[in-house]
Design a protein around this motif. Structure first.
Motif, PDB file in Angstrom:
ATOM      1  N   SER A 102       0.857  -1.173   0.000  1.00 21.16           N
ATOM      2  CA  SER A 102       0.000   0.000   0.000  1.00 21.16           C
ATOM      3  C   SER A 102       0.898   1.230   0.000  1.00 21.16           C
ATOM      4  CB  SER A 102      -0.893  -0.031   1.230  1.00 21.16           C
ATOM      5  OG  SER A 102      -1.254   1.267   1.604  1.00 21.16           O
ATOM      6  N   LEU A 152       0.450   4.048   2.834  1.00 25.08           N
ATOM      7  CA  LEU A 152       0.905   3.637   4.164  1.00 25.08           C
ATOM      8  C   LEU A 152       2.398   3.392   4.163  1.00 25.08           C
ATOM      9  CD1 LEU A 152      -1.933   1.301   5.411  1.00 25.08           C
ATOM     10  CD2 LEU A 152      -1.515   3.690   5.898  1.00 25.08           C
ATOM     11  N   ILE A 157       3.028   0.492  10.946  1.00 26.20           N
ATOM     12  CA  ILE A 157       2.423   0.779   9.648  1.00 26.20           C
ATOM     13  C   ILE A 157       3.414   0.463   8.532  1.00 26.20           C
ATOM     14  CG2 ILE A 157       1.595   2.652   8.203  1.00 26.20           C
ATOM     15  CD1 ILE A 157       0.371   3.830  10.743  1.00 26.20           C
ATOM     16  N   TRP A 176       3.784  -3.339   8.152  1.00 27.94           N
ATOM     17  CA  TRP A 176       2.623  -4.000   7.556  1.00 27.94           C
ATOM     18  C   TRP A 176       2.496  -3.648   6.084  1.00 27.94           C
ATOM     19  CZ3 TRP A 176      -2.063  -2.227   5.463  1.00 27.94           C
ATOM     20  CH2 TRP A 176      -3.010  -3.245   5.242  1.00 27.94           C
TER      21      TRP A 176
END
Lengths: 168, 364
Positions: free
Chosen positions: B74, B77, B136, B139
């Motif tokens: 992502s 993020l 964050i 992940w």
């Protein structure tokens, strides 16, 4: 006032983001932003202690655990449970009627005004708060701590390894 | 607050910001020089005299490297992770009192970003937010080693925050205030001149609490012996495995800023902050013997306090590096056992002990 409006705007927007975001990790991040704006509101109310504790407990500890669990679960659209239409309709009606009841109940409530001349602006400071908690509201305070202790003992009991069980 | 004091305060905030960046930059150099010294090597000595331009060279290298986004990550993020790590690291130095108040005629300037009466809680809150950058980023990298590193960082920080908070409560019981400036001002004894002034420092009243805080500080900043989140023998590079270019630079940099902040907090809470031994003799000398005006004598006295504060901070940073090149890494279960079954009970015992000593009047 403009700061209040800005914070409220961000709070409502990020609260909507929590519900509308497709990805659960994004939802959690929006929720953290909501907690920040709420802390901002506490600061505007001169409640510094509450603002700091809100950040430490909710944003700093509870939401980290939320994020933790969600990262482990690997939630995505493929694994999302599909609910039947009837359940969705029922949930919408139930939620809508709750909103209706709350609006109806709050409609005629006039906020209790405060007298600017006698209002103590230091009431939210940590030392004043401590005095109030430990003198005026000592019994509820201690009862709340017993409740937390019971929850703690319960979670330790649930997490405890049974004899002969291997966890890893 | 008048416009003038607001301007001064803004200047102080800028200086604190610049100084923390500068010190963090040279921490990267100091770490390599100290490592080299401890391992009997030469260390960086090519760029500039004694290799002093090495951080600049590193920065140029970091900025000119290719920015790489792993597949399936992502993007938002992935970028947000290092930004958050850096922001939270820089936020915490705002409430640290680097010096007492300077006087210029009628205006008095506090050498502190912002003076709040919940300073200790502010630091604690910002430190507890520091883990989001790591989580964050780890992940969003879409890599199992990164995720494992992030999860390790999160559980480690949460576990050690508890013991750290309990150690802070004992300091709070002695000081009776959450304001870091007030805590510093209490750690001096104007009656006892000479060297005896240092016995007013909290480390002599809170030896157990200090050791708990120190151990937790290592865990909170992810430093060896607790650098499990980036343990290279098990996790490649931990949460920043997938990071390259300046994003990696920001992660590494925020670690040094965290060390700076945590040592600053340690010197404020336990080592008297800007107080230094023989300070009252020094003030007496400046105002009575050196023939300076009262304002200037006071200002020089305060500036010496800033120097003392930074000396304490540098000693702390050196200690962090010293430990890094001395102790081996813990195993993850050892880390958790130390946190939950030794440090937390010890911290609770310390609170009870402090309470007992305060009620019997042995420490005030």
């Amino acid at each position: 006032m403009s700061l209040f409006l800005f914070l409220t705007f961000v709070a409502l927007l990020s609260a909507l983001g929590v519900v509308l975001a497709k990805n659960p990790v994004h939802s959690v991040l929006f929720l953290i932003l909501t907690f920040f704006t709420l802390s901002g509101h506490y600061l505007l109310l001169n409640a510094q202690f509450l603002a700091a504790v809100n950040i430490i407990v909710y944003a700093g500890a509870i939401m980290v655990l939320f994020l933790f669990v969600i990262m482990f679960l690997n939630l995505n659209e493929a694994t999302e449970p599909k609910k039947p239409l009837l359940a969705k309709v029922a949930a919408t009606i139930a939620g809508g009627s709750l909103l209706l009841i709350m609006v109806a109940a709050m409609r005629n409530v006039a906020p209790a005004g405060y007298d600017a001349a006698t209002f103590n602006s230091q009431v939210g400071m940590v030392d004043k708060l401590g005095l109030v908690l430990f003198q005026q509201y000592q019994l509820p305070f201690e009862l709340a701590s017993i409740l937390l202790l019971a929850a703690m003992v319960g979670s330790v009991m649930l997490g405890k390894r049974e004899t002969g069980e291997r966890n890893f | 607050m008048t416009f003038e004091t607001l301007g001064w305060q803004g200047l102080v905030i800028l200086v604190v910001f610049g100084l923390s960046l500068l010190i963090a930059t040279y921490c990267t150099y100091a770490e390599r020089v100290i490592a080299a010294f401890m391992q009997d090597r030469v260390g960086p000595d090519r760029a500039g005299p004694y290799g002093l331009a090495q951080p600049l060279a590193d920065a140029v290298k970091m900025f000119t490297k290719e920015e790489f986004f792993p597949g399936g990550a992502s993007k938002t993020l992935f970028t947000l992770g290092p930004c958050l790590a850096m922001t939270t690291a820089l936020m915490s130095s705002a409430v640290i009192p680097f010096g007492n108040a300077m006087k210029f005629g009628d205006t008095s300037v506090h050498l502190q970003g912002i003076e709040v009466n919940v300073g200790m809680l502010y630091i604690f809150g910002v430190v507890s937010l520091g883990v989001y950058g790591v989580m964050i980023g780890g992940w969003a990298s879409n890599n199992k080693f990164s995720l494992l590193g992030a999860i390790r960082a999160a559980s480690q920080n949460i576990s050690y925050e508890l013991a750290m908070g309990l150690a802070l409560i004992a300091v709070l019981m002695i000081s009776g205030t959450l304001s870091l400036r007030e805590i510093t001002l209490q750690q001096t004894n104007p009656g006892a001149w000479h060297f005896g002034d240092i016995f007013a420092w909290n480390v002599f009243k809170q030896p157990i609490g200090f050791i708990i805080f120190l151990v937790c500080a290592f865990a909170e900043t992810n430093r060896t012996p607790f650098d499990l989140p980036e343990c290279e023998t098990e996790l490649v590079g931990g949460y920043h495995t997938e990071y390259s270019s300046m994003k990696l630079g920001l992660y590494l940099f925020s670690e040094y800023i965290n060390i700076l902040v945590v040592t600053a907090v340690m010197s404020v809470l336990y080592f008297g902050g800007f107080n230094y031994p023989f300070q009252y003799e020094f003030l007496d000398f400046l105002s009575n013997k050196a023939g300076l005006s009262a304002d200037w004598a006071h200002n020089i006295f305060v500036l010496m306090g800033v120097v003392a504060m930074f000396m304490k901070i540098f000693m702390g940073i050196f200690f962090f590096m010293w430990v890094r090149w001395t102790l081996p890494r813990f195993r993850y279960d050892q880390l958790m056992r130390l946190g939950w079954t030794i440090l937390i009970p010890l911290a609770i015992f310390n609170i009870l002990l402090t309470g007992g000593l305060i009620t019997t009047g042995i420490i005030k």
